[in-house]
Design an enzyme around this catalytic site. Sequence first.
Site, PDB file in Angstrom:
ATOM      1  N   HIS A  38       0.629  -1.473   0.134  1.00  0.00           N
ATOM      2  CA  HIS A  38      -0.087  -0.186  -0.126  1.00  0.00           C
ATOM      3  C   HIS A  38       0.829   1.801  -0.287  1.00  0.00           C
ATOM      4  O   HIS A  38       1.614   1.271   0.951  1.00  0.00           O
ATOM      5  CB  HIS A  38      -0.568  -0.456   0.853  1.00  0.00           C
ATOM      6  CG  HIS A  38      -1.744   1.066   1.472  1.00  0.00           C
ATOM      7  ND1 HIS A  38      -1.959   2.020   2.049  1.00  0.00           N
ATOM      8  CD2 HIS A  38      -3.255   1.290   0.805  1.00  0.00           C
ATOM      9  CE1 HIS A  38      -2.888   2.780   2.435  1.00  0.00           C
ATOM     10  NE2 HIS A  38      -3.404   2.159   0.803  1.00  0.00           N
ATOM     11  N   HIS A  80      -1.098  10.409  -2.466  1.00  0.00           N
ATOM     12  CA  HIS A  80      -1.920   9.735  -1.474  1.00  0.00           C
ATOM     13  C   HIS A  80      -3.085  10.780  -2.280  1.00  0.00           C
ATOM     14  O   HIS A  80      -3.981  10.462  -2.318  1.00  0.00           O
ATOM     15  CB  HIS A  80      -1.538  10.319  -0.329  1.00  0.00           C
ATOM     16  CG  HIS A  80      -3.286   9.661   0.541  1.00  0.00           C
ATOM     17  ND1 HIS A  80      -3.448   8.664  -0.110  1.00  0.00           N
ATOM     18  CD2 HIS A  80      -3.279  10.721   1.294  1.00  0.00           C
ATOM     19  CE1 HIS A  80      -4.804   8.688   1.217  1.00  0.00           C
ATOM     20  NE2 HIS A  80      -4.365   9.649   1.982  1.00  0.00           N
TER      21      HIS A  80
END
Length: 356
Positions: A38, A80
């Site tokens: 991730h 992100h």
Amino acid sequence: MIRHWAVLPALLLAACGADPMAAQQPTLDGKAPIVIAHRGASGERPEHTLEGYRLAIDLGADYIEPDLVLTKDGVLVARHENEISETTDVADHPEFADRKATKAIDGIEVTGWFTEDFTLAELKTLRAKERLPKLRSTDYDGKYEIPTFAEILDLLVSVNKDRKVPVGVYPETKHPSYFASIGLPHEAALLAMLDRYGYRGRSAPVFIQSFEVANLKAIRAKSDLPLIQLMDGEGGPADDSKTTYATMATPAGLKAVADYADGIGPNKAMVIPRGALGTLGDPTSLVKDAHAAGLKVHPWTFRRENYFLPLADKGGVNPAGHGDLAAEIDAYLKTGIDGLFSDNPREAVATVKGKQ
């Protein structure tokens, strides 16, 4: 009461409400679950950096996951969010002080600095920093650049040249309807880049993911690459105010998702919910229902800090301390999930591969 984290996995699972002796359910295709790094090895290095992706690969991750946003000059880069003050040192650059702005992103007012207001050359003058400094080390702040998607794919070319099983890439289109509204759509640039690097067909080592729906359907109309519909425990797609993720997670909703996607990426609480005291409850039917619709299930996100783990007693346990991530992952593996997202590929790979 202070709970102790150095406990046997079986005891932790029992305390969490999961039966440590429960039978292992099969994955959709009978293959071993995949570990998706991730944002790279983001529990070890600042997220979305080439160094973090490289470390994740070295630790055995099957896929690396870049979140993709666009620059002013239309280049896909990994962040992100398109607002970058949390993950870069942009606020320390006086030459960019006048770029600070307030914008409505998916209906939420956000203030900061946004990738779409910078050229790639300007973004390359910034350096990444840890997004969770209260939980993780800041030793690597200021060392690494913002990578482009092309640089990430170049890294994979390099590491895969001698591998029988290639490490895959799992890009997420961030805020695609917002970017389309300002003339910077993801789809064409993403598909062109993947095609340039040889990602073609159903068996290509890639999954394209999104919390929205229209862009996945648009990609499906142009490509047969594997697609993943992301889902959260609350709310719904930013591009469809009439649909909720809860509705999408019903058997009928999953059947509709299967018309354009190959799997779902749900918030892990949709697979095993947390109780009022933070313990793991009984699994829902989501994995079984998704498999019945022909969909893979890749829940997110597994992290080793006590702050994120079940049974975390935030009053008595250091939230930045590391608890028993393996026990949590093991409970989810028993449900038959086909893969999982983790910030900590070292622990995730050891747990998943230990079951094979």
